[in-house]
Design an enzyme around this catalytic site. Structure first.
Site, PDB file in Angstrom:
ATOM      1  N   ASP A   1      74.450   8.370  61.796  1.00 25.22           N
ATOM      2  CA  ASP A   1      75.199   7.230  62.220  1.00 25.22           C
ATOM      3  C   ASP A   1      75.609   7.782  63.833  1.00 25.22           C
ATOM      4  OD1 ASP A   1      77.523   5.061  62.440  1.00 25.22           O
ATOM      5  OD2 ASP A   1      77.355   5.215  60.605  1.00 25.22           O
TER       6      ASP A   1
ATOM      7  N   HIS B   1      74.193   1.897  65.085  1.00 19.95           N
ATOM      8  CA  HIS B   1      74.616   3.083  64.687  1.00 19.95           C
ATOM      9  C   HIS B   1      73.851   4.102  64.749  1.00 19.95           C
ATOM     10  CE1 HIS B   1      78.497   1.429  63.023  1.00 19.95           C
ATOM     11  NE2 HIS B   1      77.594   0.378  62.632  1.00 19.95           N
TER      12      HIS B   1
ATOM     13  N   ASP C   1      73.261  -3.029  59.623  1.00 22.29           N
ATOM     14  CA  ASP C   1      74.428  -3.658  60.106  1.00 22.29           C
ATOM     15  C   ASP C   1      74.647  -3.405  61.293  1.00 22.29           C
ATOM     16  OD1 ASP C   1      74.758  -0.741  59.287  1.00 22.29           O
ATOM     17  OD2 ASP C   1      76.903  -1.012  59.317  1.00 22.29           O
ATOM     18  N   GLU C   2      75.697  -4.323  61.949  1.00 18.89           N
ATOM     19  CA  GLU C   2      76.536  -3.840  62.989  1.00 18.89           C
ATOM     20  C   GLU C   2      75.539  -3.574  64.318  1.00 18.89           C
ATOM     21  OE1 GLU C   2      80.801  -2.904  61.303  1.00 18.89           O
ATOM     22  OE2 GLU C   2      79.478  -1.228  61.593  1.00 18.89           O
TER      23      GLU C   2
ATOM     24  N   TRP D   1      78.116  -6.647  51.845  1.00 21.36           N
ATOM     25  CA  TRP D   1      79.297  -6.074  52.373  1.00 21.36           C
ATOM     26  C   TRP D   1      80.567  -6.882  52.937  1.00 21.36           C
ATOM     27  CZ3 TRP D   1      81.672  -4.507  57.055  1.00 21.36           C
ATOM     28  CH2 TRP D   1      80.817  -4.522  58.051  1.00 21.36           C
TER      29      TRP D   1
ATOM     30  N   TYR E   1      85.845  -1.313  48.979  1.00 18.07           N
ATOM     31  CA  TYR E   1      85.840  -0.340  50.176  1.00 18.07           C
ATOM     32  C   TYR E   1      87.130   0.590  49.893  1.00 18.07           C
ATOM     33  CZ  TYR E   1      82.230  -1.631  53.274  1.00 18.07           C
ATOM     34  OH  TYR E   1      80.737  -1.843  53.794  1.00 18.07           O
ATOM     35  N   PHE E   2      86.697   2.021  49.475  1.00 16.54           N
ATOM     36  CA  PHE E   2      87.620   2.732  48.951  1.00 16.54           C
ATOM     37  C   PHE E   2      88.161   3.490  50.112  1.00 16.54           C
ATOM     38  CE2 PHE E   2      85.809   3.287  44.281  1.00 16.54           C
ATOM     39  CZ  PHE E   2      86.243   2.138  44.164  1.00 16.54           C
ATOM     40  N   ASP E   3      87.747   3.252  51.592  1.00 15.59           N
ATOM     41  CA  ASP E   3      88.468   3.764  52.656  1.00 15.59           C
ATOM     42  C   ASP E   3      89.603   2.883  53.034  1.00 15.59           C
ATOM     43  OD1 ASP E   3      86.883   1.789  53.473  1.00 15.59           O
ATOM     44  OD2 ASP E   3      86.413   2.570  55.586  1.00 15.59           O
TER      45      ASP E   3
ATOM     46  N   THR F   1      84.266   7.744  56.284  1.00 13.59           N
ATOM     47  CA  THR F   1      85.100   8.802  56.161  1.00 13.59           C
ATOM     48  C   THR F   1      85.712   8.970  57.761  1.00 13.59           C
ATOM     49  OG1 THR F   1      83.229  10.284  56.848  1.00 13.59           O
ATOM     50  CG2 THR F   1      83.829  10.125  54.386  1.00 13.59           C
ATOM     51  N   GLU F   2      85.743   7.887  58.510  1.00 13.40           N
ATOM     52  CA  GLU F   2      86.597   7.925  59.757  1.00 13.40           C
ATOM     53  C   GLU F   2      87.949   8.632  59.592  1.00 13.40           C
ATOM     54  OE1 GLU F   2      84.914   5.248  58.625  1.00 13.40           O
ATOM     55  OE2 GLU F   2      83.988   4.285  60.462  1.00 13.40           O
TER      56      GLU F   2
HETATM   57  C1  ACM Z   1      79.299  -1.447  56.985  1.00 11.10           C
HETATM   58  O1  ACM Z   1      80.607  -1.431  56.600  1.00 11.10           O
HETATM   59  N1  ACM Z   1      79.560  -1.547  58.253  1.00 11.10           N
HETATM   60  C2  ACM Z   1      78.302  -1.857  56.290  1.00 11.10           C
END
Ligand code: ACM
Ligand code: ZN
Length: 550
Positions: free
Chosen positions: A205, A278, A341-342, A408, A433-435, A485-486
Site C-alpha cells: 500500500d 495505493h 480500488d481507489e 466493499w 469493516y472491523f476498523d 490498520t490506520e
Molecule cells: C477499501 O476499503 N479501500 C477496499
C-alpha cells in the site's frame, strides 16, 4: 414495535446476566447446522483409545493435533491407534473416514454418548472442523497452554454440520502498521477456531511494501520504510506527524512459514498486491513506476487516497508481472488479490504514456484504461493457473472475464457482479469493516477511523442478498471482514477491534440465516469469552455480561 422487541431481548439477556448464566451444555460458535441434545457425559481418561482411519495419513495429523491440545490443557493422554476398514470399536474416540456426499468437503458429523465419540467426515478438513467442535464441547480450559484442572467431560450430543458458504475470510492490513509473524499466527489460530478458511493478507500500500521481492531490492530498502506517521485522527489537521522512521517487511522465508502454518489449520492465505492505485511506496522505490518519471516520490506517512498511481507503460506491466511471478511461486492459493480500488485518474489524464495506451488500445477513457489494466493482469495471472480477486471498482469500465469481486462499498457491486455471472465475496463497510467503532460511545473508545459497526450489526448481515434471483445467489461464494490498520498500531488493538466481531462473522458465514438468533448467540458468546481468556485475547468487552451488560 421493533424498538420494543430490541429492548425486550436486551432485557432478557440482562436478566440472564444478573442471574448468572446457567452452565450451558452446548456453546458452539459458529452454531452447527443440526444439534440434537442428549443426556449424559463422555469422560476423558488417561489411555483412552483414539482410533483413526488408517488409510488417511493427513487425518493422522489432525488426530495428533487433537490429542496434543488435550494433553497440554488437561494432562490426559489419548492412545492413538489405527482404525482398519471394518473395525467397529465400542469404546473410545473414533475418527472414521467416510464417503458421504451430504457432508461435502468441509462437513462432519459427530455422535457423543457416554461410551463413545464417533466422528465421521469425508476429508481431513472435515475432521479438523469436527475437532474444533469437540473442543467447544469441552471446558474452556481446553484452550489453555498449561495444565488446568477442570471437569474433563463432553456433553452427549449428535451433530451434523457443514458450512453455508465456501469462502469465509478475514483480512489484515499490514501496511499502515506491520505485525509480527507471531501475531499473524495467533490471528490464524483464532480464525481456525471459528472455522474461517481464508486469510486475506494486504501486503502492499502507500504506507509500506511488506513482502520481499528478490528481483527488486529497493522494495525492501526503500518502499518498506516511511520517515514519519500521522499522529491523531486524519480529519484533525492540527496534530501533524511524528518523525519516527517506521517499517519492515516479511521475508519470503517468513511468508512460507505463515502459509504452512495456515495450511495446517486449513486456511488458505491470499496475498494482495495493490494496483494500479495505493502504489506510492513502490513509486518511492522506483520512480519510473509512476507517471512523473523523475519525481522523488516518498512513502506515505498519512492516510487516504493518493493521486500517484502506477503508470501504464509496458515497463510497468513488466515490473508487476515479475512481482506477481515471485508472489505466485510463494503462495499456493487459488486466488491472487490485485486490489483495484481507489485509483484516481488525475495522473493518467495528463500522462503522455497513459494517453498513448488509451489511443493504442482504442479505449474510451481513463476508466477504460483501468479496465484494460486489470484485464491484462488477469490474463497473466490466469495463464499461471490462478484467479484474481479485485475490489468492486474493477467493475468500472467492464469486468475482467474471470474476476471474483469483493464488494466493499455496500452490496451493490456484489449484486451487479453476480448478475453478470461473476463470483462475489461480500465485505460491505457498514457491516464488516472491523476498523470502524464498535460502540456509539466513541469518547470511551480508542481512536478509530470512524463509522459504527456493533456486534449486533455484524450478526444481522445476510451475505446472500434476497433481491438476487435464486439462480444468481450461488455466485455469492463468501463473506469476509476487513481490518484496516490506520488506527491499529499494535497487536492488542487489532485483537480488540477483531474480537468478538469475528465470532459474529463466523456465524453469518457458516450458519444458515434462519438459524441465527442474536440473543442465543450472546449467551454462547459468554463461554467464547472464557476461551479467549485462556488463549490470551484482548477482546472487546461490550457484550460481556458481568461487566457492562448491554
Ligand atoms: C477499501 O476499503 N479501500 C477496499
Ligand atoms: Zn502514466
Amino acid at each position: 414495535m421493533k424498538q420494543l422487541f430490541v429492548f425486550l431481548t436486551g432485557m432478557a439477556l440482562l436478566a440472564s446476566c444478573s442471574n448468572k448464566i446457567p452452565h450451558a451444555r452446548y456453546d458452539i460458535i459458529p452454531l452447527p447446522v443440526q444439534l440434537i441434545e442428549k443426556e449424559g457425559e463422555f469422560v476423558l481418561k488417561n489411555g483412552l483409545p483414539l482410533y483413526v482411519s488408517s488409510e488417511n495419513e493427513e487425518l493422522r495429523g489432525v488426530a495428533e493435533m487433537f490429542a496434543g491440545q488435550i494433553r497440554t490443557a488437561s494432562g490426559i493422554r489419548l492412545d492413538i491407534q489405527n482404525l482398519n476398514a471394518g473395525d467397529i470399536p465400542e469404546k473410545g474416540i473414533i475418527f472414521q473416514s467416510k464417503n458421504d456426499s451430504a457432508l461435502g468437503t468441509e462437513g462432519y458429523s459427530l455422535m457423543v454418548d457416554k461410551e463413545q465419540v464417533l466422528v465421521l467426515a469425508n476429508t481431513a478438513k472435515g475432521f479438523f472442523y469436527a475437532v474444533q467442535t469437540l473442543f467447544q464441547l469441552l471446558p474452556p480450559e481446553i484452550y489453555s497452554t498449561k495444565k488446568e484442572s477442570a471437569n474433563w467431560t463432553m456433553a452427549c450430543v449428535e451433530i451434523t454440520d457443514s458450512p453455508r458458504l465456501p469462502y469465509r475470510g478475514m483480512h489484515l492490513d499490514v501496511c499502515r502498521y506491520i505485525f509480527p509473524v507471531e501475531f499473524i499466527k495467533k490471528y490464524i489460530d483464532l480464525m481456525a477456531i471459528h472455522k474461517l478458511n481464508r486469510f486475506h493478507w494486504h501486503l502492499t500500500d502507500d504506507q509500506g511494501w511488506r513482502i520481499e521481492i528478490k528481483q527488486y531490492p529497493q522494495l525492501q530498502e526503500t518502499a518498506a520504510w516511511r520517515d514519519g506517521t500521522w499522529v491523531g485522527h486524519y480529519g484533525d489537521k492540527t496534530v501533524g506527524y511524528d518523525t519516527i522512521r517506521y517499517g519492515g517487511y516479511y521475508t519470503q522465508e517468513e511468508i512460507k512459514e505463515v502459509i504452512a502454518y495456515a495450511a495446517s489449520r486449513y486456511i488458505e492465505v491470499i496475498p494482495e498486491i495493490e494496483m494500479p492505485g495505493h502504489a506510492t511506496a513502490a513509486l518511492a522505490a522506483y520512480s519510473w513506476l509512476g507517471c512523473k518519471k523523475d519525481t522523488a516520490y516518498t512513502v506515505a506517512g498519512t492516510w487516504g487516497v493518493f493521486d500517484d498511481v502506477f503508470c501504464t507503460t509496458n515497463e510497468v506491466f513488466n515490473f508487476l508481472e515479475n512481482v506477481l511471478t515471485e508472489v505466485m511461486e510463494l503462495f499456493p492459493s487459488e486466488y491472487i488479490h490485485i486490489g483495484g480500488d481507489e485509483c484516481p485518474k488525475a495522473r493518467w489524464k495528463k500522462c503522455p504514456h497513459c494517453q498513448a495506451m488509451i489511443k493504442q488500445y482504442k479505449l474510451k477513457d481513463e476508466h477504460g484504461l483501468q479496465s484494460y489494466f486489470i484485464q491484462r493482469i488477469e490474463k497473466f495471472v490466469n495463464a499461471q493457473g490462478k484467479k484474481i480477486i479485485g475490489w468492486d471498482e474493477i467493475l468500472e469500465g467492464g469486468l475482467a472475464p474471470n474476476a471474483t469481486v469483493m464488494s466493499w462499498r455496500g452490496e451493490k457491486g456484489g449484486i451487479e457482479s453476480a448478475m453478470q455471472g461473476h463470483d462475489v465475496i461480500m465485505t460491505p463497510t457498514s457491516y464488516l469493516y472491523f476498523d470502524y467503532y464498535q460502540s456509539d460511545n466513541k469518547e470511551a473508545e480508542p481512536l478509530a477511523i470512524g463509522g459504527f459497526v456493533s456486534l449486533e450489526k455484524v450478526y444481522s448481515f445476510n451475505p446472500v442478498p434476497e433481491i438476487l434471483p435464486l439462480d444468481k445467489q450461488a455466485y455469492i461464494i463468501g463473506v469476509q471482514a476487513n481490518l484496516w490498520t490506520e488506527y491499529i498500531p499494535d497487536a492488542a488493538q487489532a485483537e480488540y477491534m477483531a474480537f468478538p466481531r469475528a465470532s459474529a462473522l463466523s456465524e453469518i458465514a457458516w450458519t444458515s440465516n434462519n438459524s441465527k438468533n442474536f440473543t442465543a448467540f450472546l449467551q454462547r458468546l459468554q463461554t467464547q469469552f472464557k476461551r479467549f481468556d485462556y488463549i490470551g485475547v484482548n477482546y472487546a468487552k461490550h457484550n460481556k455480561c458481568n461487566l457492562t451488560g448491554l
